[in-house]
Design a protein around this motif. Structure first.
Motif, short mmCIF file in Angstrom:
data_model
loop_
_atom_site.label_atom_id
_atom_site.label_comp_id
_atom_site.label_asym_id
_atom_site.label_seq_id
_atom_site.Cartn_x
_atom_site.Cartn_y
_atom_site.Cartn_z
N TYR A 1 0.81 -1.22 0.00
CA TYR A 1 0.00 0.00 0.00
C TYR A 1 0.84 1.27 0.00
CZ TYR A 1 -3.51 -3.46 1.16
OH TYR A 1 -4.32 -4.56 1.14
N GLU A 2 1.99 1.24 0.63
CA GLU A 2 2.85 2.43 0.67
C GLU A 2 3.35 2.79 -0.73
OE1 GLU A 2 4.03 5.66 2.61
OE2 GLU A 2 3.01 4.03 3.64
N THR B 1 -2.96 2.71 4.11
CA THR B 1 -1.71 3.09 4.79
C THR B 1 -1.99 3.76 6.13
OG1 THR B 1 -1.55 5.29 3.79
CG2 THR B 1 -0.49 3.47 2.59
#
Length: 151
Positions: A69-70, A100
């Motif tokens: 997700y980052e 995140t």
């Protein structure tokens, strides 16, 4: 249809291992092969110092669906800067931002999605983009819900 497109991309890649068509990664993501899509898009973008802006969407989506997700957040933010009017990017960015833990920012992005598409619903979006695997649709829906988008 879809199956034929997949076969054509697979054949093109077999004939040319240096294939650099980002649409193949897009297809892989929807086919449940996000990790392969990430690897493919990273190679494509290394080969092209000025990749088409849509490639940030394809790579960001692949990162999201592979649980990164980052990187999805960072990649999709670049995509938003390059293609501010392309509705798909803020949809995916809202989900990635929520995943995140940046919930306030995710809600702002969700508001932008609803300004761009007042009738937006999670179910409508999932029908529009279509995933082969229900678990993939569920993963995107989870992020969209966290961002505050309507069912």
């Amino acid at each position: 249809g879809y199956l034929r497109q997949r076969e054509e991309f697979e054949r093109a890649l077999a004939l040319n291992p240096n294939l650099a068509d980002g649409r193949f990664a897009h297809m892989l993501v929807h086919d449940g092969r996000a990790r392969q899509a990430v690897t493919f898009m990273r190679r494509v973008m290394r080969q092209d110092p000025l990749p088409p802006p849509i490639y940030f969407s394809y790579l960001g989506n692949a990162y999201y669906m592979s649980g990164n997700y980052e990187d999805a957040f960072n990649t999709l933010r670049i995509g938003m800067e390059k293609m501010p009017g392309y509705r798909a990017i803020p949809v995916w960015l809202a989900a990635a931002t929520a995943q995140t833990g940046r919930l306030e920012e995710a809600h702002k992005t969700a508001t932008l999605v609803l300004e761009m598409a007042p009738g937006f619903t999670i179910n409508g979006w999932l029908q529009h983009i279509h995933f082969e695997r229900q678990s993939d649709a569920d993963l995107l829906a989870e992020g969209l819900r966290k961002a505050g988008l309507p069912e």
